[in-house]
Scaffold this active site. Structure first.
Site, mmCIF file in Angstrom:
data_model
loop_
_atom_site.group_PDB
_atom_site.id
_atom_site.type_symbol
_atom_site.label_atom_id
_atom_site.label_comp_id
_atom_site.label_asym_id
_atom_site.label_seq_id
_atom_site.Cartn_x
_atom_site.Cartn_y
_atom_site.Cartn_z
ATOM 1 N N CYS A 149 0.849 -1.205 0.000
ATOM 2 C CA CYS A 149 0.000 0.000 0.000
ATOM 3 C C CYS A 149 0.888 1.259 0.000
ATOM 4 C CB CYS A 149 -0.959 -0.036 1.171
ATOM 5 S SG CYS A 149 -2.215 1.247 1.092
ATOM 6 N N ASP A 306 -9.812 -5.057 -5.238
ATOM 7 C CA ASP A 306 -9.311 -4.070 -4.282
ATOM 8 C C ASP A 306 -10.127 -2.779 -4.403
ATOM 9 O OD1 ASP A 306 -7.808 -2.398 -2.688
ATOM 10 O OD2 ASP A 306 -5.876 -3.114 -3.426
ATOM 11 N N HIS A 335 -7.935 -5.727 -0.786
ATOM 12 C CA HIS A 335 -6.708 -5.026 -0.414
ATOM 13 C C HIS A 335 -5.937 -5.741 0.709
ATOM 14 C CE1 HIS A 335 -4.299 -1.367 -0.441
ATOM 15 N NE2 HIS A 335 -4.334 -1.353 0.875
#
Lengths: 361, 174
Positions: A149, A306, A335
């Site tokens: 991320c 995601d 995610h």
């Protein structure tokens, strides 16, 4: 208490009441306590301000271990314990058992005094120093780096600015890098609105409160996050495996931390709104971030469903880098689910391991 | 709860009959619940991803920040004044100290890295010295061996013509 059976109550009803009592206890326990997460044995080998660098105690003999150490960089919001969720279901534990010398950067929670910390500081002050320590402790001049991320944004910028630092392999997990499509995902839509002014938020709060970020993430899928999650627990109260998994995940989800004001500003303005990184216009402490400078072997892991970093935000990096050895790996899942969900251990982790193992000799 | 109950019910037992009715009702209620949640979820996801939602939340946030700013400013000023009157450190002081500490940490880290480098260099040097030391011993042993061989051949050469002289010389060497 239902410990002493009464002759007036039928045994079947008594069993059901006992089960209901047990379920109530379980519900109370998992919603009011913290699970023991991040249990893989480790030692702190370096600190700077709130940041800590952990080295996980190897379980594989030195001669059988992979030569290249693996350095993990998680996002700035939320804690990195998601990578080491619980014994038997921990990515770090898995990689340590596969013979990797694993290091993890824990950014810590920024205090009011850290509100001016930005990407420049994280990429050019913290990461190089932590990497220097990784090299010194491991005795290897080369290393592999995995970013997840926002951690993937940091590692990408680092890889572009310091391509000769010994970075051999770069693994990006659900990396939000390309914001060309302003309709892909809630975050881009929200921050792209003309009225949305991140500078005002930073001026008001200093650091952006964890609660605000948490709300933003949960509001992307409100029914699942605010209701569905608890219904899953309710439906499975008599299933210890699901209950313990839920407890661990809930412990991580509720362990929220703020994000440094200047970082938030840079993230929303320079990346989400102006898309500077992928367009080659991002400047870090006077140096332009040129993604074509990335030459390390690249594994780009994308979660197909995601909702935080939609696939279109992560794919285009493949055409921007100069890495001749690159692989795009698309995984079914969300995610967090691709790395911490029930299928991660069977699918994502072995894939990362097999890709990295042959490049860690 | 998610498990299907085992079918061990006695159809004549009123309690078991009640259980059966309850289980089937629960099952159909759960199915209905899941279906409605799914459609509700889809609707909500569409809503939060709409432009109208983005605009509304951005406007609400903006008005909150604008309206609360004077109050925040007032709190900041009064807190600073109170702390100053009490001769207590203020936020800016703490921030300055934290910055200085971080700078010190950075310097310490650089020193630590330099020490690591020196340590590595010493280790490499001592290893090479050791290697040089071993080579020296080998050379000296070779020299000694050569000298011994020379002495041996000299003894052999002397011992053949004059027996007495050779004995005297050998004694002298000892």
């Amino acid at each position: 208490m239902l410990s002493s059976p009464s002759p007036m109550i039928p045994p079947a009803l008594l069993d059901q009441l006992k089960q209901a009592e047990e379920n109530a206890r379980t519900l109370l326990r998992v919603t009011t306590s913290r699970a023991n997460i991040a249990q893989t044995p480790k030692e702190v080998i370096w600190t700077l301000n709130k940041a800590k660098l952990y080295r996980y105690i190897p379980v594989v003999p030195a001669e059988k271990r992979h030569k290249i150490p693996l350095f993990l960089v998680f996002a700035l919001m939320n804690k990195p314990s998601i990578l080491d969720l619980r014994p038997g279901h921990s990515f770090i534990e898995y990689m340590v058992k596969q013979g990797y010398d694993v290091y993890l950067m824990d950014w810590g929670a920024p205090g009011p005094e850290d509100k001016d910390l930005n990407f420049d500081d994280y990429v050019l002050d913290y990461l190089p120093r932590a990497i220097r320590k990784v090299k010194a402790v491991s005795g290897s001049d080369e290393f592999s780096m995995l970013g997840w991320c926002i951690g993937a944004i940091l590692t990408t910028i680092y890889a572009a600015l310091r391509p000769d630092s010994g970075l051999k392999n770069l693994i990006l997990l659900t990396a939000p890098l390309d914001f060309t499509d302003k309709t892909a995902g809630g975050f881009v839509r929200w921050v792209s609105d003309q009225t949305f002014d991140p500078a005002k938020i930073v001026a008001a709060f200093g650091n952006v409160p964890g609660e605000m970020i948490d709300y933003g993430a949960k509001a992307l899928k409100p029914v699942e996050n605010y209701i569905g999650s608890y219904l899953t627990l309710w439906d499975n109260l008599d299933n210890p495996r699901i209950v313990e998994s839920w407890h661990a995940m809930n412990t991580w989800v509720t362990d929220i931390i703020p994000i440094a004001g200047a970082t938030y500003l840079q993230l929303t303005k320079e990346l989400y709104k102006e898309n500077r990184l992928i367009e080659g216009k991002m400047v870090i402490r006077g140096e332009r971030v040129d993604l074509s400078h990335i030459r390390a072997s690249l594994l780009n892991v994308i979660a197909l469903t995601d909702h935080i970093s939609p696939p279109c935000q992560s794919e285009s990096i493949m055409q921007k880098v100069s890495s001749t050895d690159q692989f795009l790996f698309k995984v079914k899942g969300g995610h967090i689910g691709i790395m911490a969900g029930s299928g991660a251990q069977k699918f994502t982790w072995p894939h990362i391991d097999s890709w990295l193992a042959e490049r860690s000799q | 709860m998610s498990k299907e109950p085992e079918n061990t019910n006695n159809s004549l037992d009123p309690f078991d009959m009640l259980n059966t009715v309850r289980d089937s009702t629960l099952k159909s209620w759960n199915t209905m619940r899941d279906a409605s949640l799914e459609s509700w979820s889809k609707m909500m996801i569409e809503l939060v991803n709409s432009e109208a939602y983005s605009k509304t939340t951005a406007q609400e946030l903006d008005s909150y920040l604008t309206l609360s700013q004077p109050l925040r400013q007032l709190i900041d000023i009064s807190t600073t004044q109170v702390l100053a009157k009490l001769n207590m450190p203020q936020r800016a002081d703490v921030t300055r100290i934290a910055e200085r500490l971080t700078n010190l940490e950075i310097r310490l880290d650089d020193l630590d890295a330099k020490l690591d480098e020196i340590q590595r260099a010493i280790a490499t040097q001592s290893a090479s010295k050791q290697a040089i030391g071993t080579t020296n011993i080998e050379t000296r042993l070779d020299d000694l061996g050569a000298r011994l061989a020379e002495i041996q051949s000299a003894i052999a050469a002397l011992s053949t013509p004059k027996h007495t002289a050779s004995t005297a010389k050998t004694k002298g060497e000892n």
